[in-house]
Scaffold this motif. Structure first.
Motif, PDB file in Angstrom:
ATOM      1  N   PRO A 231       8.829  -0.407   1.538  1.00  0.00           N
ATOM      2  CA  PRO A 231       8.613   1.042   1.505  1.00  0.00           C
ATOM      3  C   PRO A 231       9.874   1.767   1.955  1.00  0.00           C
ATOM      4  CG  PRO A 231       7.620   0.107   3.472  1.00  0.00           C
ATOM      5  CD  PRO A 231       8.112  -1.052   2.641  1.00  0.00           C
TER       6      PRO A 231
ATOM      7  N   GLU B 141       0.795  -1.228   0.000  1.00  0.00           N
ATOM      8  CA  GLU B 141       0.000   0.000   0.000  1.00  0.00           C
ATOM      9  C   GLU B 141       0.830   1.282   0.000  1.00  0.00           C
ATOM     10  OE1 GLU B 141      -3.185   0.306   2.831  1.00  0.00           O
ATOM     11  OE2 GLU B 141      -3.555  -1.864   2.781  1.00  0.00           O
ATOM     12  N   PHE B 142       2.070   1.205   0.518  1.00  0.00           N
ATOM     13  CA  PHE B 142       2.813   2.437   0.759  1.00  0.00           C
ATOM     14  C   PHE B 142       4.182   2.435   0.083  1.00  0.00           C
ATOM     15  CE2 PHE B 142       0.168   1.781   4.618  1.00  0.00           C
ATOM     16  CZ  PHE B 142      -0.737   2.808   4.355  1.00  0.00           C
ATOM     17  N   ASP B 143       4.565   3.629  -0.347  1.00  0.00           N
ATOM     18  CA  ASP B 143       5.915   3.841  -0.851  1.00  0.00           C
ATOM     19  C   ASP B 143       6.820   4.444   0.221  1.00  0.00           C
ATOM     20  OD1 ASP B 143       5.261   2.978  -3.468  1.00  0.00           O
ATOM     21  OD2 ASP B 143       4.429   4.968  -3.926  1.00  0.00           O
TER      22      ASP B 143
ATOM     23  N   LYS C  41       1.961  12.428  -3.233  1.00  0.00           N
ATOM     24  CA  LYS C  41       2.595  11.404  -2.410  1.00  0.00           C
ATOM     25  C   LYS C  41       1.750  10.982  -1.214  1.00  0.00           C
ATOM     26  CE  LYS C  41       6.572  11.800  -4.689  1.00  0.00           C
ATOM     27  NZ  LYS C  41       7.119  10.727  -5.532  1.00  0.00           N
TER      28      LYS C  41
ATOM     29  N   ARG D  56       0.059   7.426  -0.685  1.00  0.00           N
ATOM     30  CA  ARG D  56       0.938   6.254  -0.508  1.00  0.00           C
ATOM     31  C   ARG D  56       2.015   6.526   0.545  1.00  0.00           C
ATOM     32  NH1 ARG D  56       0.357   2.069  -3.497  1.00  0.00           N
ATOM     33  NH2 ARG D  56       2.550   1.449  -3.291  1.00  0.00           N
ATOM     34  N   THR D  57       1.685   7.392   1.510  1.00  0.00           N
ATOM     35  CA  THR D  57       2.593   7.675   2.624  1.00  0.00           C
ATOM     36  C   THR D  57       1.879   7.364   3.933  1.00  0.00           C
ATOM     37  OG1 THR D  57       3.752   9.430   1.413  1.00  0.00           O
ATOM     38  CG2 THR D  57       3.935   9.447   3.814  1.00  0.00           C
TER      39      THR D  57
END
Length: 431
Positions: free
Chosen positions: A249, A38-40, A78, A81-82
């Motif tokens: 991530p 789900e997250f970068d 951003k 996805r943070t």
């Protein structure tokens, strides 16, 4: 905050809780969210000394709002996805040091019994010992009682310090004889600058010193716990969090006070091989760190044959390493070195001792080649480089004196601090 899927400042938020030994006891969904990709980017923030989960959540709520607002201004693409993560660990704020109570310096001090009651939650299994410590503080007996008090106070320190000798000056309060320890601490002025009571009443002065011993040893245990939780708990956890396809991530570590020590020591708990580009840690921001400014040094100025406890671990940050500092932080600029000076080694003059036992929050990293830059306004173009150490001069930002003991130590919730974290993470044009 604390439930899977909750949002703060427009960002997904989670909690991780660790025991004093570093065991993970609660994850509100971070591992699962990362596993599904789900997250970068994930900001992981640790509190320092505090009075419980409620105060930690208030800190996280404010800081995560600032991070979310900063990302919305500078990198709105951003935010979805943070994620942000608050670390919970069994820390302690000595009752009389709380800047949020509004307690005036002239107010009567807590009784020994009140101190003991306040300390019990942070020292499970020590309830009877603390009750007796409180009785001794209130009784103000003679030399036998001072010796008993010292022996009991030493039992509060159970966690190894994990350092390389650069950050354990408080250990002298455990190792040296009672007479030397009590005499040293009884000579301290009060936090508000008033003279020590011993100038008027020697017995009162000795028990004033005993109170300072209790404060010092309780904080020493908290500092040790922070290192343990970072190395044994957070570091290994971050090593294993990844999606099935191996995607990790980008993790950005932030910590305040002893929490700065926690996230820094997490680097030493990362799995072997997670260095350089392979490391999930892409930035490190130590906010008024309450641990040695020599921790990352390859060579200690007072002993060139040794390095700090975290020497060689900076390569586990695939990005910049930042530390804020300000002269307005009394906790790390005055109390922290003073609490360590009893161990008078490696230095001769007072100035040498202040530097020898200096903390991150007083003047930042002391690694050769460290760059000093101002803690800039929101949007300031830092130009941070990967692998470089930066000392962020926060004198004009972290400056609100909140208590005689801490000064501006906890005056950290500012857009400038959030922007430094965002810029270090490379999520906007500040890096």
């Amino acid at each position: 905050m604390g439930n899977d899927g909750q949002r703060i400042g427009g960002l997904s938020s989670y909690e991780l809780e660790f025991t004093e030994g570093g065991s993970l006891v609660r994850d509100t969904g971070l591992r699962g969210a990362v596993t599904t990709g789900e997250f970068d980017d994930v900001f992981v923030f640790s509190h320092g000394w505090n009075n419980g989960t409620d105060s930690a959540r208030r800190l996280y709520g404010t800081m995560f709002d600032l991070l979310g607002a900063g990302l919305a201004r500078h990198a709105p693409d951003k935010t979805a996805r943070t994620a942000v993560v608050g670390i919970f660990w069994p820390s302690l704020l000595f009752p009389e040091d709380d800047p949020t109570t509004g307690r005036p310096a002239s107010a009567p001090r807590s009784s020994g019994a009140e101190l003991a009651t306040a300390l019990k939650p942070a020292f499970p299994g020590n309830e009877d010992n603390l009750a007796r410590i409180g009785e001794l503080l209130d009784g103000k007996g003679g030399s036998d009682q001072l010796v008993e008090f010292h022996e009991r106070a030493k039992r509060l320190v159970t966690t190894p310090n994990l350092d390389a000798g650069e950050d354990s000056g408080e250990r002298a309060a455990v190792e040296l004889p009672t007479g030397a320890v009590i005499t040293y601490y009884s000579g301290w002025p009060h936090a508000d600058g008033r003279a020590a009571e011993g100038l008027l009443d020697p017995v009162e002065g000795l028990w004033d010193g005993a109170r300072e011993v209790l404060r010092t040893l309780s904080y020493y245990e908290m500092k040790n716990r922070a290192g343990q939780v970072g190395r044994v708990g957070l570091g290994p956890f971050l090593s294993t969090v990844a999606a099935p396809d191996g995607h990790r991530p980008r993790v950005h570590l932030l910590g305040h006070s002893f929490g700065a020590r926690l996230v820094a020591y997490a680097l030493s708990g990362l799995a072997d091989g997670l260095v350089g580009a392979a490391s999930p840690i892409k930035s490190l921001l130590l906010i008024q760190g309450a641990f040695s400014h020599f921790s990352f040094n390859d060579r200690l100025s007072f002993d060139p044959d040794r390095g700090g406890a975290l020497a060689g671990y900076s390569n586990r940050v695939d990005g910049p390493l930042l530390s804020t500092f300000t002269r307005h932080d009394r906790a790390v600029g005055w109390w922290y070195p003073l609490a360590s000076m009893l161990k008078r080694q490696d230095a001769s003059s007072q100035a040498d001792l202040l530097y020898r036992w200096g903390a991150m929050g007083a003047d930042g990293y002391q690694v050769d080649g460290t760059s000093r830059v101002p803690l800039g306004d929101d949007g300031f173009p830092y130009g941070f480089a990967s692998g470089r150490f930066y000392r962020l001069d926060a004198n004009s930002v972290i400056d609100a004196v909140q208590s005689p003991f801490t000064g501006a130590h906890s005056d950290i919730c500012h857009p400038e601090v959030a922007w430094a974290a965002i810029a270090a993470a490379g999520l906007a044009n500040g890096r």
